[in-house]
Design an enzyme around this catalytic site. Structure first.
Site, PDB file in Angstrom:
ATOM      1  N   GLY A  30       0.818  -1.210   0.000  1.00 59.90           N
ATOM      2  CA  GLY A  30       0.000   0.000   0.000  1.00 59.90           C
ATOM      3  C   GLY A  30       0.848   1.255   0.000  1.00 59.90           C
ATOM      4  N   ASP A  31       0.186   2.394  -0.187  1.00 60.84           N
ATOM      5  CA  ASP A  31       0.834   3.704  -0.162  1.00 60.84           C
ATOM      6  C   ASP A  31       1.934   3.843  -1.213  1.00 60.84           C
ATOM      7  OD1 ASP A  31      -0.808   4.250   2.004  1.00 60.84           O
ATOM      8  OD2 ASP A  31       0.685   3.574   3.453  1.00 60.84           O
TER       9      ASP A  31
ATOM     10  N   GLY B 258       1.560   5.321  -3.969  1.00 67.11           N
ATOM     11  CA  GLY B 258       1.358   6.566  -4.726  1.00 67.11           C
ATOM     12  C   GLY B 258       0.214   6.433  -5.731  1.00 67.11           C
ATOM     13  N   LYS B 259      -0.728   5.532  -5.435  1.00 60.88           N
ATOM     14  CA  LYS B 259      -1.837   5.275  -6.367  1.00 60.88           C
ATOM     15  C   LYS B 259      -2.660   6.537  -6.630  1.00 60.88           C
ATOM     16  CE  LYS B 259      -3.224   2.064  -3.495  1.00 60.88           C
ATOM     17  NZ  LYS B 259      -2.071   1.992  -2.571  1.00 60.88           N
ATOM     18  N   GLY B 260      -2.975   7.267  -5.558  1.00 62.76           N
ATOM     19  CA  GLY B 260      -3.810   8.461  -5.697  1.00 62.76           C
ATOM     20  C   GLY B 260      -3.211   9.456  -6.668  1.00 62.76           C
ATOM     21  N   LYS B 261      -1.930   9.722  -6.501  1.00 56.80           N
ATOM     22  CA  LYS B 261      -1.264  10.677  -7.379  1.00 56.80           C
ATOM     23  C   LYS B 261      -1.304  10.213  -8.840  1.00 56.80           C
ATOM     24  CE  LYS B 261       2.638  12.238  -9.511  1.00 56.80           C
ATOM     25  NZ  LYS B 261       3.927  12.876  -9.559  1.00 56.80           N
TER      26      LYS B 261
ATOM     27  N   GLY C 107      -5.880   5.704   2.084  1.00 60.74           N
ATOM     28  CA  GLY C 107      -5.607   7.138   2.085  1.00 60.74           C
ATOM     29  C   GLY C 107      -4.830   7.437   0.825  1.00 60.74           C
ATOM     30  N   HIS C 108      -5.499   8.007  -0.154  1.00 57.12           N
ATOM     31  CA  HIS C 108      -4.863   8.260  -1.448  1.00 57.12           C
ATOM     32  C   HIS C 108      -4.606   9.757  -1.605  1.00 57.12           C
ATOM     33  CE1 HIS C 108      -6.545   4.250  -3.229  1.00 57.12           C
ATOM     34  NE2 HIS C 108      -5.793   4.083  -2.160  1.00 57.12           N
TER      35      HIS C 108
ATOM     36  N   GLN D  51      -5.022  -0.282  -1.024  1.00 58.76           N
ATOM     37  CA  GLN D  51      -4.024  -1.142  -0.369  1.00 58.76           C
ATOM     38  C   GLN D  51      -3.016  -1.647  -1.409  1.00 58.76           C
ATOM     39  OE1 GLN D  51      -7.659  -1.954   0.708  1.00 58.76           O
ATOM     40  NE2 GLN D  51      -7.096  -0.105   1.821  1.00 58.76           N
TER      41      GLN D  51
ATOM     42  N   LYS E 185       8.212   7.792  -6.390  1.00 60.56           N
ATOM     43  CA  LYS E 185       9.129   8.232  -5.338  1.00 60.56           C
ATOM     44  C   LYS E 185      10.601   7.959  -5.663  1.00 60.56           C
ATOM     45  CE  LYS E 185       7.021   8.983  -1.343  1.00 60.56           C
ATOM     46  NZ  LYS E 185       6.233   8.940  -0.100  1.00 60.56           N
TER      47      LYS E 185
ATOM     48  N   VAL F 146       8.323  11.675  -9.896  1.00 63.66           N
ATOM     49  CA  VAL F 146       9.521  12.266  -9.276  1.00 63.66           C
ATOM     50  C   VAL F 146       9.170  13.306  -8.205  1.00 63.66           C
ATOM     51  CG1 VAL F 146      11.053  11.798 -11.228  1.00 63.66           C
ATOM     52  CG2 VAL F 146       9.702  13.907 -11.211  1.00 63.66           C
ATOM     53  N   GLY F 147       7.950  13.239  -7.701  1.00 66.76           N
ATOM     54  CA  GLY F 147       7.525  14.154  -6.648  1.00 66.76           C
ATOM     55  C   GLY F 147       6.028  14.011  -6.454  1.00 66.76           C
TER      56      GLY F 147
HETATM   57  P1  GDP Z   1      -1.535   5.683  -2.046  1.00 67.96           P
HETATM   58  O1  GDP Z   1      -2.252   5.154  -0.862  1.00 67.96           O
HETATM   59  O2  GDP Z   1      -0.950   4.603  -2.886  1.00 67.96           O
HETATM   60  O3  GDP Z   1      -2.363   6.636  -2.856  1.00 67.96           O
HETATM   61  O4  GDP Z   1      -0.295   6.496  -1.495  1.00 67.96           O
HETATM   62  P2  GDP Z   1      -0.333   7.586  -0.290  1.00 67.96           P
HETATM   63  O5  GDP Z   1      -0.978   8.804  -0.791  1.00 67.96           O
HETATM   64  O6  GDP Z   1      -0.865   6.972   0.940  1.00 67.96           O
HETATM   65  O7  GDP Z   1       1.202   7.775  -0.031  1.00 67.96           O
HETATM   66  C1  GDP Z   1       2.065   8.259  -1.011  1.00 67.96           C
HETATM   67  C2  GDP Z   1       2.728   9.531  -0.485  1.00 67.96           C
HETATM   68  O8  GDP Z   1       3.807   9.862  -1.312  1.00 67.96           O
HETATM   69  C3  GDP Z   1       1.804  10.728  -0.486  1.00 67.96           C
HETATM   70  O9  GDP Z   1       2.182  11.592   0.544  1.00 67.96           O
HETATM   71  C4  GDP Z   1       2.079  11.357  -1.861  1.00 67.96           C
HETATM   72  O10 GDP Z   1       1.824  12.757  -1.864  1.00 67.96           O
HETATM   73  C5  GDP Z   1       3.551  11.101  -1.998  1.00 67.96           C
HETATM   74  N1  GDP Z   1       4.040  10.856  -3.363  1.00 67.96           N
HETATM   75  C6  GDP Z   1       3.415  10.245  -4.403  1.00 67.96           C
HETATM   76  N2  GDP Z   1       4.252  10.117  -5.446  1.00 67.96           N
HETATM   77  C7  GDP Z   1       5.422  10.672  -5.065  1.00 67.96           C
HETATM   78  C8  GDP Z   1       6.701  10.826  -5.697  1.00 67.96           C
HETATM   79  O11 GDP Z   1       6.941  10.411  -6.813  1.00 67.96           O
HETATM   80  N3  GDP Z   1       7.690  11.445  -4.952  1.00 67.96           N
HETATM   81  C9  GDP Z   1       7.470  11.888  -3.690  1.00 67.96           C
HETATM   82  N4  GDP Z   1       8.488  12.466  -3.050  1.00 67.96           N
HETATM   83  N5  GDP Z   1       6.286  11.755  -3.074  1.00 67.96           N
HETATM   84  C10 GDP Z   1       5.288  11.136  -3.740  1.00 67.96           C
HETATM   85  P1  IMO Z   2      -3.825   2.616   0.668  1.00 63.74           P
HETATM   86  O1  IMO Z   2      -4.996   2.391  -0.246  1.00 63.74           O
HETATM   87  C1  IMO Z   2      -1.164   0.949   3.647  1.00 63.74           C
HETATM   88  C2  IMO Z   2      -2.867  -1.991   6.423  1.00 63.74           C
HETATM   89  C3  IMO Z   2      -3.012  -1.601   7.874  1.00 63.74           C
HETATM   90  C4  IMO Z   2      -2.867  -2.942   8.536  1.00 63.74           C
HETATM   91  C5  IMO Z   2      -3.564  -3.886   7.552  1.00 63.74           C
HETATM   92  C6  IMO Z   2      -5.013  -4.171   7.909  1.00 63.74           C
HETATM   93  O2  IMO Z   2      -3.723   4.005   1.169  1.00 63.74           O
HETATM   94  O3  IMO Z   2      -2.568   2.085   0.060  1.00 63.74           O
HETATM   95  P2  IMO Z   2      -7.284  -2.804   7.880  1.00 63.74           P
HETATM   96  O4  IMO Z   2      -7.626  -1.461   8.433  1.00 63.74           O
HETATM   97  O5  IMO Z   2      -7.474  -2.924   6.416  1.00 63.74           O
HETATM   98  O6  IMO Z   2      -7.926  -3.918   8.626  1.00 63.74           O
HETATM   99  O7  IMO Z   2      -5.696  -2.962   8.159  1.00 63.74           O
HETATM  100  O8  IMO Z   2      -3.521  -3.229   6.301  1.00 63.74           O
HETATM  101  N1  IMO Z   2      -3.501  -1.061   5.468  1.00 63.74           N
HETATM  102  C7  IMO Z   2      -2.839  -0.222   4.671  1.00 63.74           C
HETATM  103  N2  IMO Z   2      -1.515   0.051   4.594  1.00 63.74           N
HETATM  104  N3  IMO Z   2      -2.012   1.543   2.815  1.00 63.74           N
HETATM  105  C8  IMO Z   2      -3.337   1.275   2.863  1.00 63.74           C
HETATM  106  O9  IMO Z   2      -4.212   1.739   1.957  1.00 63.74           O
HETATM  107  C9  IMO Z   2      -3.803   0.389   3.862  1.00 63.74           C
HETATM  108  N4  IMO Z   2      -5.031  -0.083   4.206  1.00 63.74           N
HETATM  109  C10 IMO Z   2      -4.822  -0.977   5.186  1.00 63.74           C
HETATM  110  O10 IMO Z   2      -2.017  -0.704   8.257  1.00 63.74           O
HETATM  111  O11 IMO Z   2      -1.511  -3.316   8.578  1.00 63.74           O
HETATM  112 MG    MG Z   3      -2.265   5.438   1.200  1.00 71.59          MG
END
Ligand code: GDP
Ligand code: IMO
Ligand code: MG
Length: 420
Positions: free
Chosen positions: A12-13, A15-18, A40-41, A222, A329, A410-411
């Site tokens: 997860g996280d 950078g899907k949202g971006k 959290g995207h 995720q 990133k 790249v950001g």
């Molecule tokens: P998601 O859950 O996959 O949408 O990712 P999140 O938003 O939870 O986490 C990604 C974080 O990295 C966020 O704070 C974005 O603003 C940031 N981000 C996304 N792409 C880039 C990138 O290419 N470079 C940097 N430095 N930050 C990035």
């Molecule tokens: P995005 O879409 C990162 C993790 C939690 C925990 C496990 C189970 O932003 O990438 P849950 O609340 O689903 O029962 O938690 O999964 N987790 C994530 N980690 N990004 C997420 O979503 C996540 N959604 C759940 O931290 O380890």
């Molecule tokens: Mg996230």
């Protein structure tokens, strides 16, 4: 026309949202197919960072339809908060969003059960986001759940009371304090507001859109390693985060799937508990966390950081049928002298490049080392202008995975993107 799927290949996280925000101009419909407010995207433009939990990340573009599919679990309170925040920015979800009547509702008692269950687990806790995700999917598969469409039925309150009572029975097993009255009031108010939205049979909406030649992007939440079947069980979420989840979570046939975009962070992060073979519990890990601002978008928890894991990545590519990788990133790695990449695991003295059944056993990552780069790449838009050693890093990942990296982020902002 086909449905392109965009999903995370790590924990997860990624950078899907971006990336969804960047790709949205090429699509007509953006559809979330699983997960809920645990996601959290983030996306950033005009110097403002937005974090979306339930709403698809295409929402800031005009004339796009956003769809919350049947595979999603929806907390009406979170939904109303997001709606209010978006309304203040001039985005009217009543016009550009449809919600599946078959999406399941997260009740306040689901959240309490999530928290109570986690507290009771002690050191073996999942590290859940405590948004009620697990208990809601349990009620879905247990055939007890309430669905969004149920709010239109005359006996909705009775159904709610019935399920709530069941939950209160379960909660008696735990010594866990909660304030139901307050949460319930807010929830009921949010349910009333939810009636104002476009609640639909979204499987028809999406299939009709497909037939009329609309371009559709399915947005995963995720990541593959958090998938209920193929992730690092039991330290996973409760839905199918993989490509197949787009079919069940939207009601589309497998043959309608087109491109599968796998989002890969240039290193690895994980938030919550569970195995993480390439985790760095040292200064480099701390350096990555600070440089990459690796703190949860939903819970604010510090993310665990480590090197890129090709064993896990190749597994994710296989499970999803990834057709191209989007690397995010890359800028965070700037300034490192050497970059390590895990190519194999050593388990009980044996070397393997397959993800083992038990990821919690002692695993020693086997690394290869690549040279880093110093050049600031935050303003680069042209692949040719990227530093030589980053190009080598990209080529290396492509060689090892057999998949092309088509886009490099790249950001955090919309503009910080390199399209090849
Ligand atoms: P998601 O859950 O996959 O949408 O990712 P999140 O938003 O939870 O986490 C990604 C974080 O990295 C966020 O704070 C974005 O603003 C940031 N981000 C996304 N792409 C880039 C990138 O290419 N470079 C940097 N430095 N930050 C990035
Ligand atoms: P995005 O879409 C990162 C993790 C939690 C925990 C496990 C189970 O932003 O990438 P849950 O609340 O689903 O029962 O938690 O999964 N987790 C994530 N980690 N990004 C997420 O979503 C996540 N959604 C759940 O931290 O380890
Ligand atoms: Mg996230």
């Amino acid at each position: 026309m086909k449905v392109d799927v965009l999903l995370g290949l790590q924990w997860g996280d990624e950078g899907k949202g971006k990336v969804v925000d960047v790709l949205t101009p090429h699509y007509d419909v953006i559809a979330r197919f699983q997960g809920g407010p645990n996601a959290g995207h983030s996306l950033e433009f005009n110097s403002i960072k937005h974090v979306l939990h339930l709403i698809p990340s295409g929402v800031f573009h005009e004339n796009k339809l956003n769809l919350i599919g049947n595979g999603v679990v929806l907390d009406p309170i979170v939904f109303q908060k997001e709606n209010a925040a978006l309304m203040a920015l001039g985005v009217d979800l009543r016009k550009n969003l449809v919600i599946s009547k078959k999406a399941h509702l997260i009740l306040p008692t689901h959240r309490f059960l999530d928290a109570a269950s986690e507290a009771a687990k002690g050191t073996t806790k999942i590290g859940s986001t405590l948004r009620g995700i697990g208990p809601t999917y349990m009620d879905k598969t247990g055939r007890n759940g309430l669905r969004v469409g149920d709010i239109l039925l005359s006996d909705f309150k009775d159904r709610y009371e019935f399920l709530k009572r069941k939950h209160l029975e379960l909660l008696r097993q735990y010594s866990f304090d909660f304030n139901l009255e307050e949460a319930e009031k807010e929830w009921m108010q949010s349910i009333e507001k939810l009636r104002e939205f476009n609640l639909v049979d979204s499987e028809y909406v999406i299939n009709q859109a497909l037939q009329s030649g609309k371009r559709i992007l399915a947005e995963g939440a995720q990541g593959t390693l958090l998938d209920i079947d193929f992730g690092s069980y039991p330290y996973v979420t409760s839905s199918n985060t993989i490509c197949a989840g787009a079919c069940t979570g939207l009601g589309i046939a497998p043959r309608t799937i087109g491109e599968v975009y796998g989002i890969v962070k240039a290193y690895c992060t994980r938030v919550g508990s569970g195995p993480f073979p390439t985790e760095l519990n040292d200064n480099t890990g701390e350096w990555l966390r600070n440089k990459g601002a690796e703190f949860g978008s939903t819970t604010g928890r510090p993310r665990r950081c480590g090197w890129l894991d090709l064993v896990a990545l190749k597994y994710s590519i296989m499970i999803n049928g990834v057709t191209s990788i989007i690397l995010t990133k890359a800028d965070v790695l700037t300034g490192l002298d050497k970059i390590k990449v895990c190519t194999h695991y050593r388990i009980n003295g044996k070397i393997t490049d397959q993800l083992p059944y038990d990821l919690s056993q002692p695993i020693e990552p086997v690394y290869e080392e690549l040279p880093g780069w110093e050049q600031n790449i935050c303003a680069v838009n042209d692949f040719a202008d990227l530093p030589h050693n980053l190009k080598k890093y990209i080529q290396y990942i492509e060689d090892k995975t057999g998949v092309t990296i088509k886009i490099i982020s790249v950001g955090p902002t919309r503009e910080q993107i390199v399209l090849r």
